[in-house]
Write a protein that holds these residues in place. Structure first.
Motif, PDB file in Angstrom:
ATOM      1  N   HIS A 102      18.806   8.268   1.180  1.00 13.50           N
ATOM      2  CA  HIS A 102      17.828   9.235   0.679  1.00 13.50           C
ATOM      3  C   HIS A 102      16.440   8.900   1.226  1.00 13.50           C
ATOM      4  O   HIS A 102      15.752   8.009   0.721  1.00 13.50           O
ATOM      5  CB  HIS A 102      17.833   9.239  -0.853  1.00 13.50           C
ATOM      6  N   LEU A 103      16.052   9.613   2.253  1.00 19.81           N
ATOM      7  CA  LEU A 103      14.795   9.339   2.942  1.00 19.81           C
ATOM      8  C   LEU A 103      13.588   9.528   2.038  1.00 19.81           C
ATOM      9  O   LEU A 103      12.609   8.779   2.136  1.00 19.81           O
ATOM     10  CB  LEU A 103      14.678  10.221   4.190  1.00 19.81           C
ATOM     11  N   GLU A 104      13.665  10.505   1.152  1.00 16.57           N
ATOM     12  CA  GLU A 104      12.552  10.747   0.225  1.00 16.57           C
ATOM     13  C   GLU A 104      12.316   9.533  -0.668  1.00 16.57           C
ATOM     14  O   GLU A 104      11.171   9.155  -0.925  1.00 16.57           O
ATOM     15  CB  GLU A 104      12.838  11.993  -0.626  1.00 16.57           C
ATOM     16  N   THR A 105      13.388   8.915  -1.148  1.00 15.60           N
ATOM     17  CA  THR A 105      13.250   7.730  -1.995  1.00 15.60           C
ATOM     18  C   THR A 105      12.684   6.569  -1.194  1.00 15.60           C
ATOM     19  O   THR A 105      11.861   5.796  -1.697  1.00 15.60           O
ATOM     20  CB  THR A 105      14.606   7.355  -2.618  1.00 15.60           C
ATOM     21  N   TRP A 106      13.093   6.444   0.051  1.00 14.45           N
ATOM     22  CA  TRP A 106      12.547   5.369   0.889  1.00 14.45           C
ATOM     23  C   TRP A 106      11.055   5.573   1.129  1.00 14.45           C
ATOM     24  O   TRP A 106      10.285   4.614   1.080  1.00 14.45           O
ATOM     25  CB  TRP A 106      13.321   5.270   2.216  1.00 14.45           C
ATOM     26  N   ARG A 107      10.648   6.820   1.347  1.00 14.34           N
ATOM     27  CA  ARG A 107       9.217   7.096   1.580  1.00 14.34           C
ATOM     28  C   ARG A 107       8.392   6.884   0.307  1.00 14.34           C
ATOM     29  O   ARG A 107       7.304   6.311   0.354  1.00 14.34           O
ATOM     30  CB  ARG A 107       9.029   8.545   2.031  1.00 14.34           C
ATOM     31  N   ALA A 108       8.902   7.383  -0.810  1.00 14.45           N
ATOM     32  CA  ALA A 108       8.108   7.420  -2.044  1.00 14.45           C
ATOM     33  C   ALA A 108       8.212   6.165  -2.895  1.00 14.45           C
ATOM     34  O   ALA A 108       7.275   5.851  -3.632  1.00 14.45           O
ATOM     35  CB  ALA A 108       8.530   8.636  -2.877  1.00 14.45           C
ATOM     36  N   GLU A 109       9.345   5.447  -2.816  1.00 16.57           N
ATOM     37  CA  GLU A 109       9.542   4.329  -3.737  1.00 16.57           C
ATOM     38  C   GLU A 109       9.899   3.003  -3.068  1.00 16.57           C
ATOM     39  O   GLU A 109       9.271   1.984  -3.338  1.00 16.57           O
ATOM     40  CB  GLU A 109      10.641   4.676  -4.751  1.00 16.57           C
ATOM     41  N   LEU A 110      10.936   3.012  -2.237  1.00 17.23           N
ATOM     42  CA  LEU A 110      11.477   1.742  -1.758  1.00 17.23           C
ATOM     43  C   LEU A 110      10.563   1.030  -0.759  1.00 17.23           C
ATOM     44  O   LEU A 110      10.261  -0.157  -0.937  1.00 17.23           O
ATOM     45  CB  LEU A 110      12.883   1.947  -1.199  1.00 17.23           C
ATOM     46  N   LEU A 111      10.101   1.734   0.270  1.00 16.17           N
ATOM     47  CA  LEU A 111       9.165   1.088   1.193  1.00 16.17           C
ATOM     48  C   LEU A 111       7.848   0.732   0.502  1.00 16.17           C
ATOM     49  O   LEU A 111       7.338  -0.380   0.704  1.00 16.17           O
ATOM     50  CB  LEU A 111       8.931   1.952   2.434  1.00 16.17           C
ATOM     51  N   PRO A 112       7.283   1.621  -0.337  1.00 20.70           N
ATOM     52  CA  PRO A 112       6.076   1.221  -1.068  1.00 20.70           C
ATOM     53  C   PRO A 112       6.287  -0.007  -1.953  1.00 20.70           C
ATOM     54  O   PRO A 112       5.372  -0.828  -2.096  1.00 20.70           O
ATOM     55  CB  PRO A 112       5.726   2.461  -1.894  1.00 20.70           C
ATOM     56  N   THR A 113       7.461  -0.164  -2.538  1.00 15.40           N
ATOM     57  CA  THR A 113       7.757  -1.358  -3.332  1.00 15.40           C
ATOM     58  C   THR A 113       7.663  -2.606  -2.467  1.00 15.40           C
ATOM     59  O   THR A 113       7.052  -3.613  -2.866  1.00 15.40           O
ATOM     60  CB  THR A 113       9.165  -1.259  -3.966  1.00 15.40           C
ATOM     61  N   LEU A 114       8.255  -2.554  -1.287  1.00 17.05           N
ATOM     62  CA  LEU A 114       8.214  -3.702  -0.380  1.00 17.05           C
ATOM     63  C   LEU A 114       6.783  -4.003   0.066  1.00 17.05           C
ATOM     64  O   LEU A 114       6.369  -5.166   0.126  1.00 17.05           O
ATOM     65  CB  LEU A 114       9.111  -3.450   0.835  1.00 17.05           C
ATOM     66  N   VAL A 115       6.012  -2.962   0.340  1.00 15.44           N
ATOM     67  CA  VAL A 115       4.615  -3.150   0.756  1.00 15.44           C
ATOM     68  C   VAL A 115       3.800  -3.744  -0.379  1.00 15.44           C
ATOM     69  O   VAL A 115       2.984  -4.645  -0.177  1.00 15.44           O
ATOM     70  CB  VAL A 115       4.009  -1.822   1.261  1.00 15.44           C
ATOM     71  N   ASP A 116       4.030  -3.274  -1.600  1.00 15.47           N
ATOM     72  CA  ASP A 116       3.337  -3.832  -2.778  1.00 15.47           C
ATOM     73  C   ASP A 116       3.675  -5.311  -2.959  1.00 15.47           C
ATOM     74  O   ASP A 116       2.808  -6.107  -3.288  1.00 15.47           O
ATOM     75  CB  ASP A 116       3.680  -3.061  -4.042  1.00 15.47           C
ATOM     76  N   ARG A 117       4.927  -5.655  -2.754  1.00 13.14           N
ATOM     77  CA  ARG A 117       5.325  -7.050  -2.857  1.00 13.14           C
ATOM     78  C   ARG A 117       4.616  -7.900  -1.796  1.00 13.14           C
ATOM     79  O   ARG A 117       4.201  -9.017  -2.052  1.00 13.14           O
ATOM     80  CB  ARG A 117       6.838  -7.193  -2.730  1.00 13.14           C
ATOM     81  N   ALA A 118       4.503  -7.345  -0.593  1.00 13.17           N
ATOM     82  CA  ALA A 118       3.786  -8.062   0.467  1.00 13.17           C
ATOM     83  C   ALA A 118       2.320  -8.246   0.107  1.00 13.17           C
ATOM     84  O   ALA A 118       1.746  -9.315   0.306  1.00 13.17           O
ATOM     85  CB  ALA A 118       3.912  -7.295   1.789  1.00 13.17           C
ATOM     86  N   ARG A 119       1.726  -7.182  -0.447  1.00 12.89           N
ATOM     87  CA  ARG A 119       0.321  -7.255  -0.852  1.00 12.89           C
ATOM     88  C   ARG A 119       0.130  -8.387  -1.863  1.00 12.89           C
ATOM     89  O   ARG A 119      -0.812  -9.166  -1.767  1.00 12.89           O
ATOM     90  CB  ARG A 119      -0.110  -5.905  -1.428  1.00 12.89           C
ATOM     91  N   SER A 120       1.034  -8.489  -2.820  1.00 10.65           N
ATOM     92  CA  SER A 120       0.965  -9.553  -3.837  1.00 10.65           C
ATOM     93  C   SER A 120       1.114 -10.921  -3.183  1.00 10.65           C
ATOM     94  O   SER A 120       0.401 -11.876  -3.545  1.00 10.65           O
ATOM     95  CB  SER A 120       2.060  -9.381  -4.875  1.00 10.65           C
ATOM     96  N   GLN A 121       2.041 -11.046  -2.255  1.00 14.94           N
ATOM     97  CA  GLN A 121       2.258 -12.325  -1.568  1.00 14.94           C
ATOM     98  C   GLN A 121       1.026 -12.736  -0.755  1.00 14.94           C
ATOM     99  O   GLN A 121       0.655 -13.896  -0.758  1.00 14.94           O
ATOM    100  CB  GLN A 121       3.461 -12.227  -0.627  1.00 14.94           C
ATOM    101  N   LEU A 122       0.432 -11.767  -0.076  1.00 23.55           N
ATOM    102  CA  LEU A 122      -0.682 -12.087   0.801  1.00 23.55           C
ATOM    103  C   LEU A 122      -1.988 -12.335   0.061  1.00 23.55           C
ATOM    104  O   LEU A 122      -2.854 -13.044   0.547  1.00 23.55           O
ATOM    105  CB  LEU A 122      -0.873 -10.943   1.832  1.00 23.55           C
ATOM    106  N   SER A 123      -2.107 -11.762  -1.135  1.00 22.57           N
ATOM    107  CA  SER A 123      -3.339 -11.972  -1.906  1.00 22.57           C
ATOM    108  C   SER A 123      -3.244 -13.146  -2.855  1.00 22.57           C
ATOM    109  O   SER A 123      -4.234 -13.586  -3.405  1.00 22.57           O
ATOM    110  CB  SER A 123      -3.703 -10.695  -2.680  1.00 22.57           C
ATOM    111  N   GLY A 124      -2.031 -13.637  -3.066  1.00 26.38           N
ATOM    112  CA  GLY A 124      -1.832 -14.695  -4.051  1.00 26.38           C
ATOM    113  C   GLY A 124      -1.682 -16.062  -3.501  1.00 26.38           C
ATOM    114  O   GLY A 124      -1.958 -16.586  -2.536  1.00 26.38           O
TER     115      GLY A 124
END
Length: 106
Positions: free
Chosen positions: A84-106
């Protein structure tokens, strides 16, 4: 040392279609051993490129809401093998990016 594959743990509790968890795991394997890039933008580009490579779909240009991929068809059910490409665009990839943001800022 922070690894890109660390972003994939834990798995989400919700998916779009039955092929999505298999894509998640395939992407994690694809980036296994790669060190987390130093910026969120670089991580996002890497994740999108990994998705494109694993699913053979460019999320930026594909207009279909989902695609079927035989390699992600495991078991039965109507949506087996569907990504489901819509879920990857709206939820799954953003989740991974958010996790990276947390890792890089912490």
């Amino acid at each position: 040392m922070r690894l890109v594959s660390d972003l994939f743990d834990p798995e989400p509790v919700r998916w779009g279609l039955r092929g999505d968890p298999w894509v998640w795991r395939a992407m994690s394997e694809y980036v296994n051993g790669l060190v987390l890039p130093p910026s969120v933008g670089e991580v996002e580009r890497l994740l999108k490129a990994t998705f494109d490579r694993v699913v053979a779909v460019d999320l930026a240009t594909e207009t279909a809401p989902w695609v079927y991929r035989e390699e992600f068809a495991h078991g039965s059910g109507m949506s087996s093998g569907n990504v489901h490409l819509e879920t990857w665009r709206a939820e799954l990839l953003p989740t991974l990016v958010d996790r990276a943001r947390s890792q890089l800022s912490g």
